[in-house]
Design a protein around this motif. Structure first.
Motif, mmCIF file in Angstrom:
data_model
loop_
_atom_site.group_PDB
_atom_site.id
_atom_site.type_symbol
_atom_site.label_atom_id
_atom_site.label_comp_id
_atom_site.label_asym_id
_atom_site.label_seq_id
_atom_site.Cartn_x
_atom_site.Cartn_y
_atom_site.Cartn_z
ATOM 1 N N SER A 41 0.828 -1.291 -0.042
ATOM 2 C CA SER A 41 -0.046 -0.113 0.002
ATOM 3 C C SER A 41 0.939 1.291 -0.067
ATOM 4 C CB SER A 41 -0.948 0.201 1.139
ATOM 5 O OG SER A 41 0.049 -0.122 2.431
ATOM 6 N N LYS A 42 0.394 2.195 -0.200
ATOM 7 C CA LYS A 42 1.065 3.500 -0.141
ATOM 8 C C LYS A 42 1.475 4.093 1.422
ATOM 9 C CE LYS A 42 -0.666 6.294 -3.920
ATOM 10 N NZ LYS A 42 -0.796 7.734 -4.296
ATOM 11 N N THR A 43 2.592 4.530 1.352
ATOM 12 C CA THR A 43 3.154 4.730 2.799
ATOM 13 C C THR A 43 2.789 6.228 2.897
ATOM 14 O OG1 THR A 43 5.094 5.821 1.787
ATOM 15 C CG2 THR A 43 5.165 3.449 2.220
ATOM 16 N N ALA A 44 3.259 6.681 4.376
ATOM 17 C CA ALA A 44 2.692 8.159 4.710
ATOM 18 C C ALA A 44 3.353 9.061 3.950
ATOM 19 C CB ALA A 44 3.210 8.371 6.277
ATOM 20 N N SER A 45 4.482 8.582 3.200
ATOM 21 C CA SER A 45 5.376 9.590 2.414
ATOM 22 C C SER A 45 4.581 9.847 1.176
ATOM 23 C CB SER A 45 6.550 9.342 2.457
ATOM 24 O OG SER A 45 6.894 8.147 1.557
ATOM 25 N N GLY A 46 3.742 8.867 0.872
ATOM 26 C CA GLY A 46 2.935 8.894 -0.358
ATOM 27 C C GLY A 46 3.566 8.025 -1.408
ATOM 28 N N GLU A 47 4.777 7.229 -1.087
ATOM 29 C CA GLU A 47 5.171 6.407 -2.351
ATOM 30 C C GLU A 47 4.578 5.024 -1.795
ATOM 31 O OE1 GLU A 47 9.546 5.015 -1.196
ATOM 32 O OE2 GLU A 47 9.425 7.047 -0.683
ATOM 33 N N ARG A 85 5.408 5.908 8.434
ATOM 34 C CA ARG A 85 5.145 6.406 9.919
ATOM 35 C C ARG A 85 4.890 5.149 10.684
ATOM 36 N NH1 ARG A 85 8.130 9.968 10.226
ATOM 37 N NH2 ARG A 85 7.851 11.938 9.395
ATOM 38 N N GLY A 86 5.189 5.032 11.970
ATOM 39 C CA GLY A 86 4.982 3.911 12.572
ATOM 40 C C GLY A 86 6.141 3.621 13.486
ATOM 41 N N PRO A 87 6.316 2.481 14.240
ATOM 42 C CA PRO A 87 5.271 1.544 14.612
ATOM 43 C C PRO A 87 4.340 2.031 15.406
ATOM 44 C CG PRO A 87 7.271 0.688 15.535
ATOM 45 C CD PRO A 87 7.638 2.028 14.673
ATOM 46 N N PHE A 88 3.202 1.481 15.649
ATOM 47 C CA PHE A 88 2.244 1.984 16.680
ATOM 48 C C PHE A 88 1.901 1.027 17.888
ATOM 49 C CE2 PHE A 88 1.516 4.001 12.537
ATOM 50 C CZ PHE A 88 1.603 5.246 12.877
ATOM 51 N N ILE A 89 3.044 0.166 18.050
ATOM 52 C CA ILE A 89 2.872 -0.827 19.185
ATOM 53 C C ILE A 89 4.007 -0.423 20.168
ATOM 54 C CG2 ILE A 89 3.450 -3.328 19.529
ATOM 55 C CD1 ILE A 89 2.251 -3.964 16.894
ATOM 56 N N LYS A 90 3.458 -0.304 21.371
ATOM 57 C CA LYS A 90 4.387 0.062 22.631
ATOM 58 C C LYS A 90 5.850 -0.784 22.526
ATOM 59 C CE LYS A 90 4.443 0.653 27.599
ATOM 60 N NZ LYS A 90 3.807 0.747 28.705
ATOM 61 N N GLY A 91 6.762 -0.015 22.711
ATOM 62 C CA GLY A 91 8.100 -0.577 22.903
ATOM 63 C C GLY A 91 8.958 -0.970 21.442
ATOM 64 N N ARG A 92 8.096 -0.576 20.440
ATOM 65 C CA ARG A 92 8.980 -0.941 19.109
ATOM 66 C C ARG A 92 9.106 0.587 18.688
ATOM 67 N NH1 ARG A 92 5.344 -5.366 15.978
ATOM 68 N NH2 ARG A 92 5.559 -7.127 17.935
#
Length: 122
Positions: A41-47, A85-92
């Motif tokens: 899928s597309k990344t947060a940067s648009g690529e 952008r990410g990760p959205f899991i604590k500790g990563r």
């Protein structure tokens, strides 16, 4: 304002800058958990995400920043480019592309403890 007061404020400002500047220089370095993903899928940067590119996601580093990532367990290292952008899991601290994870020897485990160091920023 008296001369003594001005000198005191100037000295306090210089002292504060001496403590803050080194912290800002190392703000992009750290250690923590990393995982990998192979979406297209597309990344947060648009690529478009390409699992065969050496890329990674980080919560706040600028897109295009080059980061050296080292697997703490085996010492393998790879340089990746931040494009998501990410990760959205604590500790990563990083989500890596499959190619980067393969270079670090962490594909089968899915996660690893890594340390990263900012090499260059755009």
């Amino acid at each position: 304002m008296t001369t003594i007061r001005r000198m005191t404020i100037a000295a306090a400002t210089i002292a504060a800058c001496c403590f803050i500047a080194p912290l800002q220089a190392n703000a992009g370095n750290g250690c923590g958990g990393a995982s990998w993903y192979a979406l297209t899928s597309k990344t947060a940067s648009g690529e478009r995400m390409n699992p065969s590119n050496l890329t990674a996601a980080h919560r706040s580093l600028r897109f295009g920043t080059k980061v050296k990532v080292t697997n703490a367990r085996n010492g393998k290292a790879v340089v990746v480019r931040i494009n998501d952008r990410g990760p959205f899991i604590k500790g990563r601290v990083l989500d890596l592309s499959k190619a980067a994870a393969k270079n670090l020897g962490m594909v089968s485990s899915g996660t690893a403890k890594v340390c990263y160091e900012v090499m260059a920023s755009n």
